[in-house]
Enzyme design. Structure first.
Site, PDB file in Angstrom:
ATOM      1  N   ARG A  44      44.226  32.129  36.485  1.00 20.99           N
ATOM      2  CA  ARG A  44      43.374  33.176  36.376  1.00 20.99           C
ATOM      3  C   ARG A  44      42.831  33.285  37.877  1.00 20.99           C
ATOM      4  O   ARG A  44      43.199  32.561  38.685  1.00 20.99           O
ATOM      5  CB  ARG A  44      42.029  32.905  35.728  1.00 20.99           C
ATOM      6  CG  ARG A  44      41.550  31.706  35.840  1.00 20.99           C
ATOM      7  CD  ARG A  44      40.007  31.698  35.965  1.00 20.99           C
ATOM      8  NE  ARG A  44      39.359  32.558  36.787  1.00 20.99           N
ATOM      9  CZ  ARG A  44      39.183  32.136  38.204  1.00 20.99           C
ATOM     10  NH1 ARG A  44      39.759  30.731  38.598  1.00 20.99           N
ATOM     11  NH2 ARG A  44      38.476  32.776  38.851  1.00 20.99           N
ATOM     12  N   GLY A  45      42.211  34.577  38.128  1.00 25.80           N
ATOM     13  CA  GLY A  45      42.268  34.961  39.578  1.00 25.80           C
ATOM     14  C   GLY A  45      43.241  35.712  40.176  1.00 25.80           C
ATOM     15  O   GLY A  45      44.332  35.535  39.922  1.00 25.80           O
ATOM     16  N   ALA A  46      42.916  36.896  40.796  1.00 23.56           N
ATOM     17  CA  ALA A  46      43.672  37.954  41.265  1.00 23.56           C
ATOM     18  C   ALA A  46      45.108  37.339  41.863  1.00 23.56           C
ATOM     19  O   ALA A  46      46.076  37.478  41.445  1.00 23.56           O
ATOM     20  CB  ALA A  46      43.023  39.011  41.942  1.00 23.56           C
ATOM     21  N   ARG A  87      46.833  41.105  31.568  1.00 27.74           N
ATOM     22  CA  ARG A  87      45.610  41.512  32.065  1.00 27.74           C
ATOM     23  C   ARG A  87      45.717  42.513  32.858  1.00 27.74           C
ATOM     24  O   ARG A  87      46.651  42.863  33.687  1.00 27.74           O
ATOM     25  CB  ARG A  87      44.977  40.238  32.723  1.00 27.74           C
ATOM     26  CG  ARG A  87      44.890  39.131  31.743  1.00 27.74           C
ATOM     27  CD  ARG A  87      44.169  37.794  32.557  1.00 27.74           C
ATOM     28  NE  ARG A  87      42.628  38.321  32.597  1.00 27.74           N
ATOM     29  CZ  ARG A  87      41.615  37.687  33.460  1.00 27.74           C
ATOM     30  NH1 ARG A  87      41.912  36.676  34.158  1.00 27.74           N
ATOM     31  NH2 ARG A  87      40.447  38.162  33.338  1.00 27.74           N
ATOM     32  N   GLN A 192      33.049  30.659  35.117  1.00 26.19           N
ATOM     33  CA  GLN A 192      33.947  30.282  36.099  1.00 26.19           C
ATOM     34  C   GLN A 192      33.131  29.845  37.244  1.00 26.19           C
ATOM     35  O   GLN A 192      33.559  28.806  38.059  1.00 26.19           O
ATOM     36  CB  GLN A 192      34.782  31.430  36.417  1.00 26.19           C
ATOM     37  CG  GLN A 192      35.954  31.910  35.548  1.00 26.19           C
ATOM     38  CD  GLN A 192      35.490  32.869  34.745  1.00 26.19           C
ATOM     39  OE1 GLN A 192      34.282  33.029  34.199  1.00 26.19           O
ATOM     40  NE2 GLN A 192      36.448  33.901  34.357  1.00 26.19           N
ATOM     41  N   ASP A 233      39.404  41.941  42.352  1.00 27.30           N
ATOM     42  CA  ASP A 233      40.579  42.168  41.339  1.00 27.30           C
ATOM     43  C   ASP A 233      41.130  43.161  41.622  1.00 27.30           C
ATOM     44  O   ASP A 233      42.507  43.441  41.759  1.00 27.30           O
ATOM     45  CB  ASP A 233      40.273  42.041  40.032  1.00 27.30           C
ATOM     46  CG  ASP A 233      39.737  40.517  39.485  1.00 27.30           C
ATOM     47  OD1 ASP A 233      38.611  40.296  39.828  1.00 27.30           O
ATOM     48  OD2 ASP A 233      40.519  39.862  39.142  1.00 27.30           O
ATOM     49  N   ASN A 243      35.464  43.543  40.339  1.00 28.95           N
ATOM     50  CA  ASN A 243      35.406  42.193  40.393  1.00 28.95           C
ATOM     51  C   ASN A 243      34.796  41.505  38.966  1.00 28.95           C
ATOM     52  O   ASN A 243      34.276  42.612  38.357  1.00 28.95           O
ATOM     53  CB  ASN A 243      34.714  41.641  41.480  1.00 28.95           C
ATOM     54  CG  ASN A 243      34.829  40.361  41.639  1.00 28.95           C
ATOM     55  OD1 ASN A 243      36.037  39.642  41.598  1.00 28.95           O
ATOM     56  ND2 ASN A 243      33.581  39.610  42.001  1.00 28.95           N
TER      57      ASN A 243
END
Ligand code: MRU
Length: 337
Positions: A44-46, A87, A192, A233, A243
């Protein structure tokens, strides 16, 4: 530590759902495996999603039995569509897909395509680490010795290929000898901040204090936060920034208390094709993430719950956007980049 890597014909990534209790790497051998890892939030995480998407297409290329370029291209398009459905908010996922597909398209034959897509996926990973180091150096100048920095979600090494964006700024300031302290918000519902940001900062020896998401207003009103640094994001051309859900609330509170609010992100997170934050697609995740935690029910069975995963902070609330190309006022992005 690399969060994600292409090793042979597999994607090897840290299973982020197991942290902080277990540091375990999983292997994905096809695009479907990568898509599932994204959906389950194992990765995960852009910026990490850009690498994951391109590497997912790279393993699809490597395992393909296609004999012609057009056969392989149609297989890769199917793999890309599957990964693209995981996503919607982080633009980086789509940048990773686009770059991998265009590397395949430009190659002359099947053998060449395999090499080209692998090369492009590895290049995305290398560029990400370089960009993060530059973001870190550019942002560290904005932090003063003794500052208390509030951050949200996880925009660290785990959310990228390595080093991080918002945590990259914090890391670079710390390594430059600035004795800063960090306040990490736990980041409901998937935690997170508590699970990942606290883990990363503790590993680096950076002082971190965990707070509930609802503590921010109180802490700011008591003068206990000097500066906010978060990741992104997707950033629209006018600087509006999507975000993790809860970011907008922090920005409003920071504005009310005269606290600088910085967004740290690579320029690949800026989506110049859209004018404002209104056009950014916001992911809504399963209500189960709100009504249960680790399989334990928190709310009465059958209660309606909403789970938007991101929100949009209007550019007027953002002091500056820290990128690898420099630090920009959100309203200047179109002119400067
Ligand atoms: O839902 P997540 O955990 O993928 O959301 C992550 C964030 O909101 C991060 O702040 C963002 O992707 C930037 S990561 C460098």
């Amino acid at each position: 530590m690399r969060t994600i890597e292409l090793r042979g014909s597999q994607v090897v990534l840290v299973d982020q759902t197991l942290l902080p209790n277990k540091l375990k790497f999983i292997r994905c051998s096809d695009a479907e495996g990568v898509a599932r890892a994204i959906e389950r939030m194992q990765v995960r995480g852009a910026p990490a999603l850009a690498a994951a998407a391109a590497m997912g297409i790279a393993v699809a290329t490597l395992h393909s039995k296609a004999r012609t370029k057009s056969q392989l291209l149609s297989e890769l398009k199917r793999a890309a569509e599957r990964i693209g459905r995981t996503r919607p908010t982080a633009v980086n996922l789509f940048v990773g897909i686009r770059r991998a597909l265009s590397a395949a398209q430009d190659a002359k034959d099947v053998g060449d395509m395999k090499k080209a897509v692998v090369k492009e996926a590895n290049l995305i990973a290398e560029e990400d680490v370089k960009a993060n180091k530059k973001i870190g150096a550019n942002g560290a100048r904005l932090l003063k010795n003794g500052d208390v920095v509030l951050t949200h979600c996880n925009a660290g090494a785990l959310a990228t290929v390595d080093f991080g964006t918002a945590l990259g700024v914090i890391r670079a300031a710390w390594r430059a000898g600035k004795r800063i302290k960090v306040i990490a918000k736990e980041t409901r519902p998937l935690l997170q901040g508590a699970r990942l940001t606290a883990w990363e900062l503790k590993r680096e020896g950076i002082p971190v204090t965990l707070v509930t998401d609802s503590a921010v207003g109180h802490l700011m009103s008591r003068g206990e936060v000097d500066v906010v640094v978060v990741g992104a994001d997707r950033i629209a051309a006018n600087g509006d920034t999507a975000n993790k859900i809860g970011t907008y609330t922090i920005a409003v509170l920071a504005h009310e208390h005269g606290i600088p609010f910085y967004v740290a992100a690579p320029t690949s997170t800026i989506d110049m094709s859209i004018k404002s934050g209104k056009e950014i697609p916001i992911e809504y995740r399963s209500p189960d993430e709100v009504t249960t935690i680790g399989g334990i029910r928190l709310a009465p069975k059958g209660v309606r719950a909403l789970n938007p995963a991101f929100d949009v902070t209007p550019s007027k609330l953002i002091t500056a956007i820290i990128t690898e190309k420099g630090v920009f006022k959100p309203s200047r992005l179109k002119v400067e980049l």
